[in-house]
Design an enzyme around this catalytic site. Structure first.
Site, PDB file in Angstrom:
ATOM      1  N   THR A   1      19.893   7.576  55.278  1.00 17.36           N
ATOM      2  CA  THR A   1      19.842   8.633  56.000  1.00 17.36           C
ATOM      3  C   THR A   1      20.351   8.090  57.496  1.00 17.36           C
ATOM      4  OG1 THR A   1      18.314   9.646  54.732  1.00 17.36           O
ATOM      5  CG2 THR A   1      18.485  10.552  57.100  1.00 17.36           C
TER       6      THR A   1
ATOM      7  N   GLY B   1       3.867  12.794  55.539  1.00 19.21           N
ATOM      8  CA  GLY B   1       3.986  11.141  55.993  1.00 19.21           C
ATOM      9  C   GLY B   1       5.220  10.832  55.129  1.00 19.21           C
TER      10      GLY B   1
ATOM     11  N   CYS C   1      10.325   9.401  55.099  1.00 17.42           N
ATOM     12  CA  CYS C   1      11.343  10.071  55.498  1.00 17.42           C
ATOM     13  C   CYS C   1      11.083  11.151  56.571  1.00 17.42           C
ATOM     14  CB  CYS C   1      12.239  10.674  54.450  1.00 17.42           C
ATOM     15  SG  CYS C   1      13.015   9.613  53.062  1.00 17.42           S
TER      16      CYS C   1
ATOM     17  N   PHE D   1       6.644  23.509  49.508  1.00 15.99           N
ATOM     18  CA  PHE D   1       6.174  22.927  50.969  1.00 15.99           C
ATOM     19  C   PHE D   1       5.289  24.038  51.756  1.00 15.99           C
ATOM     20  CE2 PHE D   1       9.256  20.229  49.418  1.00 15.99           C
ATOM     21  CZ  PHE D   1       8.873  19.258  49.922  1.00 15.99           C
TER      22      PHE D   1
ATOM     23  N   LYS E   1      12.987  -9.901  45.601  1.00 14.99           N
ATOM     24  CA  LYS E   1      13.238  -8.480  44.841  1.00 14.99           C
ATOM     25  C   LYS E   1      14.352  -8.688  43.793  1.00 14.99           C
ATOM     26  CE  LYS E   1      12.241  -4.737  47.950  1.00 14.99           C
ATOM     27  NZ  LYS E   1      12.856  -3.631  48.899  1.00 14.99           N
TER      28      LYS E   1
ATOM     29  N   ARG F   1      13.100  12.596  45.795  1.00 10.71           N
ATOM     30  CA  ARG F   1      11.949  12.344  46.069  1.00 10.71           C
ATOM     31  C   ARG F   1      10.962  11.548  45.499  1.00 10.71           C
ATOM     32  NH1 ARG F   1       9.986  18.224  43.977  1.00 10.71           N
ATOM     33  NH2 ARG F   1      11.797  17.410  42.542  1.00 10.71           N
TER      34      ARG F   1
ATOM     35  N   LYS G   1      21.459  16.139  55.985  1.00  6.25           N
ATOM     36  CA  LYS G   1      20.313  15.336  55.433  1.00  6.25           C
ATOM     37  C   LYS G   1      19.320  15.418  56.432  1.00  6.25           C
ATOM     38  CE  LYS G   1      17.413  12.910  53.667  1.00  6.25           C
ATOM     39  NZ  LYS G   1      16.952  13.083  52.107  1.00  6.25           N
TER      40      LYS G   1
HETATM   41  P1  NAD Z   1      13.636   0.669  51.579  1.00  9.54           P
HETATM   42  O1  NAD Z   1      13.209   0.184  52.713  1.00  9.54           O
HETATM   43  O2  NAD Z   1      12.669   0.926  50.274  1.00  9.54           O
HETATM   44  O3  NAD Z   1      14.655  -0.172  50.825  1.00  9.54           O
HETATM   45  C1  NAD Z   1      15.791  -0.922  51.682  1.00  9.54           C
HETATM   46  C2  NAD Z   1      16.295  -2.110  50.956  1.00  9.54           C
HETATM   47  O4  NAD Z   1      17.511  -2.743  51.737  1.00  9.54           O
HETATM   48  C3  NAD Z   1      15.237  -3.254  51.041  1.00  9.54           C
HETATM   49  O5  NAD Z   1      15.318  -3.485  49.854  1.00  9.54           O
HETATM   50  C4  NAD Z   1      15.993  -4.520  51.621  1.00  9.54           C
HETATM   51  O6  NAD Z   1      15.778  -5.548  51.417  1.00  9.54           O
HETATM   52  C5  NAD Z   1      17.326  -4.118  51.687  1.00  9.54           C
HETATM   53  N1  NAD Z   1      18.294  -4.374  52.662  1.00  9.54           N
HETATM   54  C6  NAD Z   1      18.042  -4.349  54.152  1.00  9.54           C
HETATM   55  N2  NAD Z   1      19.108  -4.936  54.783  1.00  9.54           N
HETATM   56  C7  NAD Z   1      20.040  -5.360  53.995  1.00  9.54           C
HETATM   57  C8  NAD Z   1      20.926  -6.129  53.991  1.00  9.54           C
HETATM   58  N3  NAD Z   1      21.823  -6.414  55.182  1.00  9.54           N
HETATM   59  N4  NAD Z   1      21.757  -6.610  52.783  1.00  9.54           N
HETATM   60  C9  NAD Z   1      21.249  -6.206  51.543  1.00  9.54           C
HETATM   61  N5  NAD Z   1      20.248  -5.552  51.263  1.00  9.54           N
HETATM   62  C10 NAD Z   1      19.513  -4.945  52.564  1.00  9.54           C
HETATM   63  O7  NAD Z   1      14.479   1.837  51.957  1.00  9.54           O
HETATM   64  P2  NAD Z   1      14.284   3.327  51.057  1.00  9.54           P
HETATM   65  O8  NAD Z   1      13.250   4.119  51.031  1.00  9.54           O
HETATM   66  O9  NAD Z   1      14.918   3.143  49.811  1.00  9.54           O
HETATM   67  O10 NAD Z   1      15.516   4.407  51.990  1.00  9.54           O
HETATM   68  C11 NAD Z   1      16.868   3.707  52.226  1.00  9.54           C
HETATM   69  C12 NAD Z   1      17.452   4.854  53.026  1.00  9.54           C
HETATM   70  O11 NAD Z   1      17.566   5.990  52.410  1.00  9.54           O
HETATM   71  C13 NAD Z   1      16.931   5.394  54.189  1.00  9.54           C
HETATM   72  O12 NAD Z   1      17.724   5.602  55.254  1.00  9.54           O
HETATM   73  C14 NAD Z   1      16.151   6.458  53.955  1.00  9.54           C
HETATM   74  O13 NAD Z   1      15.873   7.249  55.113  1.00  9.54           O
HETATM   75  C15 NAD Z   1      16.970   7.047  53.060  1.00  9.54           C
HETATM   76  N6  NAD Z   1      16.214   8.023  52.002  1.00  9.54           N
HETATM   77  C16 NAD Z   1      14.999   7.820  51.525  1.00  9.54           C
HETATM   78  C17 NAD Z   1      14.344   8.411  50.710  1.00  9.54           C
HETATM   79  C18 NAD Z   1      13.284   8.066  50.081  1.00  9.54           C
HETATM   80  O14 NAD Z   1      12.355   8.906  49.463  1.00  9.54           O
HETATM   81  N7  NAD Z   1      12.693   6.800  50.230  1.00  9.54           N
HETATM   82  C19 NAD Z   1      14.863   9.777  50.249  1.00  9.54           C
HETATM   83  C20 NAD Z   1      16.318   9.895  50.547  1.00  9.54           C
HETATM   84  C21 NAD Z   1      16.895   9.193  51.693  1.00  9.54           C
END
Ligand code: NAD
Length: 432
Positions: free
Chosen positions: A121, A260, A263, A252, A35, A154, A207
């Protein structure tokens, strides 16, 4: 100000790129070397409209860089955001292993005052957990604050959501940490964004409560739709009239195959599990989850009924992502529907504008198509499962012409029944 974001997924990458756009100097860290290499070449590993262009601009202006070296990034930064994944563990609780790993990495590289902020989260109590890990593992005694700054973006409209949020929530127990975080977000004061400053614990629960409420709203309208089907009412009209009530709101309230994504499923589960762990049964959230588990199956039954059985039938699935404008298929209802259709003996052909690559790694025996028409070719039925804009104005005559049957399943209610029936389709939708 130098800041670093750990985790370059949807949240981390958008946060990093947007803070760079605010003029901050940002280092994004991930332990996934592939990545980081991709990002260093100015490409993004996910589908998010507008993000790559914005990233390239900040890279050119020298405000954002990418590394796998957490230590160096921590040492150079005043603020460290943790934006790693917090998936469900086996019991439904949030799995905090990645958060713990990062907290440990921060502890070992502390070289002065820092604010450590959770954007992931995380359940109530995680702020304290991080504080404990840093305190126990920091070789020298440096002062630091732990804060919570949950993210509400989102996928699909992430930049707009970050740059023009409905609110920014900051949970912290120190005035200094609050002031630093407010400073990071200062461009948002110009557009009069409301700031909610509170404790770490309240921020953490805001959240989960927000996501669980939205998920409940979806399950609620899906139940209304299921009832509408049984009494001959139209959920589209019902939802519109409900939504016109300012106390309810129209967002919503779209009936469909269920929620799905990365989150809602895990956050509802984590909230319900947290409640159970504290001796409380969160009945509404439990019910919202149960309704959601059943919703894709009800749609499969509906498809089977329209086709007079599924065995040996060929079905074209339009949309695999959990929603439009993303390539994310995590917990997508489309995946459940495809698997269930296959389990009942149907053959599936599918097309999604962005998510086929991700679906390939999960679904078996699906024939992927180059467009909606190829997905429909030779099919008994075609089903819209994700409401991509591309599917809103299909050439219906052409679609009908390539199919062997004439069943059109619209699980997002994007077409008017009369329009489909005029072309000779048997039209099946949700709650109408
Ligand atoms: P994701 O799985 O897309 O990305 C997480 C990233 O963290 C990955 O690239 C992974 O390689 C990296 N990672 C894991 N362990 C690591 C480490 N030790 N050191 C460095 N990097 C590491 O996750 P996401 O969808 O971005 O979600 C992240 C958080 O945000 C979650 O808690 C999620 O609930 C929250 N969130 C997500 C969204 C969404 O729409 N996706 C919205 C709000 C909040």
């Amino acid at each position: 100000m130098n800041i670093c974001i750990v985790g370059t997924g949807y949240v981390g990458l958008v946060t990093g790129v947007c803070f760079a756009e605010f003029g901050l100097s940002v280092t994004c860290v991930d332990n996934d070397e592939r990545k980081i290499n991709l990002l260093q070449s100015g490409k993004i590993p996910l589908y998010e409209p507008g993000l790559e262009e914005m990233l390239r601009k900040s890279m050119k202006e020298g405000r954002i860089r990418f590394t796998t070296d957490l230590g160096q990034a921590v040492r150079q930064s005043l603020v460290i955001f943790i934006a790693v994944g917090t998936p469900c563990d086996g019991s439904g609780m949030a799995d905090l292993q990645y958060v713990r790993e990062v907290a440990l990495g921060i502890a070992r590289n502390l070289n002065g005052y820092k604010v450590v902020v959770t954007k992931s989260t995380v359940p109530v109590g995680t702020g304290k957990l991080i504080e404990g890990i840093i305190r126990e593992n920091c070789p020298e005694e440096f002062s630091f604050d732990v804060a919570s700054n949950p993210e509400f973006l989102r996928e699909g409209s992430a930049i707009e959501d970050f740059m023009r949020p409905n609110r920014v929530v900051i949970g912290a127990h120190s005035q200094q940490a609050v002031a630093i975080l407010q400073d990071l977000y200062s461009p948002l004061y110009l557009i009069e964004t409301p700031f909610v400053v509170t404790t770490v614990e309240s921020a953490e629960i805001i959240k989960y409560a927000s996501n669980a409420f939205l998920a409940t709203k979806i399950s609620f309208i899906n139940e209304v739709a299921n009832l509408c089907e049984r009494v001959g009412a139209d959920v589209q009209v019902v939802a519109r009239a409900m939504g016109l009530d300012g106390r309810i709101g129209s967002k919503f309230l779209h009936a469909g195959p269920g929620f799905g994504g990365s989150c809602f499923p895990k956050d509802t589960q984590a909230l319900a599990s947290l409640a159970r762990e504290r001796g409380y049964e969160f009945k509404i959230v439990e019910a919202a989850m149960e309704v959601n588990r059943g919703q894709p199956l009800l749609q499969v039954q509906k498809i089977g009924k329209a086709l007079g059985g599924l065995d040996g039938k060929r079905i074209g699935i339009l949309g695999l992502a959990f929603k439009p404008n993303t390539d994310d298929v995590r917990e997508s209802p489309a995946l459940y529907i495809v698997r269930q259709l296959q389990g009942e003996g149907a053959c599936v052909q599918a097309y999604d504008p962005a998510a086929m690559e991700n679906a390939r790694g999960i679904l078996r025996d699906v024939q992927y198509a180059a467009d909606a028409y190829e997905a429909a070719t030779g099919c008994d039925a075609v089903a819209i499962v994700t409401e991509w804009n591309q599917f809103r104005n299909l050439d219906l005559e052409r679609l009908k012409g390539v199919m062997r049957g004439g069943v059109f399943i619209d699980l997002r209610n994007i077409y008017a029944p009369e329009k489909l029936e005029a072309v000779g389709f048997r039209y099946v939708s949700v709650g109408r």
